[in-house]
Design a protein around this motif. Structure first.
Motif, PDB file in Angstrom:
ATOM      1  N   CYS A  11       0.826  -1.218   0.000  1.00  0.00           N
ATOM      2  CA  CYS A  11       0.000   0.000   0.000  1.00  0.00           C
ATOM      3  C   CYS A  11       0.855   1.260   0.000  1.00  0.00           C
ATOM      4  O   CYS A  11       0.497   2.247  -0.639  1.00  0.00           O
ATOM      5  N   CYS A  12       1.989   1.224   0.678  1.00  0.00           N
ATOM      6  CA  CYS A  12       2.890   2.379   0.643  1.00  0.00           C
ATOM      7  C   CYS A  12       3.447   2.591  -0.763  1.00  0.00           C
ATOM      8  O   CYS A  12       3.553   3.719  -1.237  1.00  0.00           O
ATOM      9  N   THR A  18       0.865   6.603  -6.864  1.00  0.00           N
ATOM     10  CA  THR A  18      -0.280   7.486  -7.088  1.00  0.00           C
ATOM     11  C   THR A  18       0.100   8.947  -6.853  1.00  0.00           C
ATOM     12  O   THR A  18      -0.339   9.838  -7.588  1.00  0.00           O
ATOM     13  N   ALA A  19       0.926   9.192  -5.858  1.00  0.00           N
ATOM     14  CA  ALA A  19       1.366  10.565  -5.597  1.00  0.00           C
ATOM     15  C   ALA A  19       2.193  11.104  -6.750  1.00  0.00           C
ATOM     16  O   ALA A  19       2.118  12.287  -7.081  1.00  0.00           O
ATOM     17  N   LEU A  70       6.544  14.673  -5.003  1.00  0.00           N
ATOM     18  CA  LEU A  70       7.800  13.936  -4.832  1.00  0.00           C
ATOM     19  C   LEU A  70       8.125  13.732  -3.359  1.00  0.00           C
ATOM     20  O   LEU A  70       8.529  12.636  -2.946  1.00  0.00           O
ATOM     21  N   VAL A  71       7.936  14.757  -2.549  1.00  0.00           N
ATOM     22  CA  VAL A  71       8.202  14.641  -1.109  1.00  0.00           C
ATOM     23  C   VAL A  71       7.275  13.613  -0.476  1.00  0.00           C
ATOM     24  O   VAL A  71       7.713  12.770   0.327  1.00  0.00           O
ATOM     25  N   LEU A  76       6.422   8.176   1.730  1.00  0.00           N
ATOM     26  CA  LEU A  76       5.684   6.909   1.704  1.00  0.00           C
ATOM     27  C   LEU A  76       6.607   5.716   1.459  1.00  0.00           C
ATOM     28  O   LEU A  76       6.339   4.620   1.925  1.00  0.00           O
ATOM     29  N   ILE A  77       7.683   5.920   0.738  1.00  0.00           N
ATOM     30  CA  ILE A  77       8.581   4.801   0.443  1.00  0.00           C
ATOM     31  C   ILE A  77       9.553   4.536   1.591  1.00  0.00           C
ATOM     32  O   ILE A  77       9.790   3.388   1.960  1.00  0.00           O
TER      33      ILE A  77
END
Length: 95
Positions: A11-12, A18-19, A70-71, A76-77
């Motif tokens: 999910c992350c 998606t971001a 990007l941030v 998230l990663i």
């Protein structure tokens, strides 16, 4: 437990992807802005300085959307999986 960690990581990764779709918008918007500015300068060459200044300001503001995306993707990663897995492990220990 391993399945829950896999779901968190998946999910992350999906959220980061998606971001990054938000990076498409600034590219299209800046392209349209530059094209319109070139047309405006071609029609009225004496207004070159004001058109260029306005175009650069608009492109700078549009680019911030891509940078925010990007941030968020980087967070998230690299940050969110560790936090969420720690929360899951602490919750499982308390049960």
């Amino acid at each position: 437990m391993e399945i829950a960690i896999g779901i968190i990581l998946g999910c992350c990764a999906l959220g980061a992807g998606t971001a990054m779709i938000a990076g498409i918008g600034p590219g299209i918007g800046e392209g349209n802005a530059v094209a319109s500015a070139c047309e405006a300068i071609a029609r009225q060459p004496e207004s070159k300085s004001s058109v260029t200044t306005t175009m650069l300001m608009g492109c700078a503001i549009a680019e911030t959307t891509g940078l925010y995306a990007l941030v968020i993707a980087i967070l998230l990663i690299f940050v969110a999986p560790n936090l969420l897995v720690d929360i899951l492990v602490n919750t499982m220990k308390s049960l």
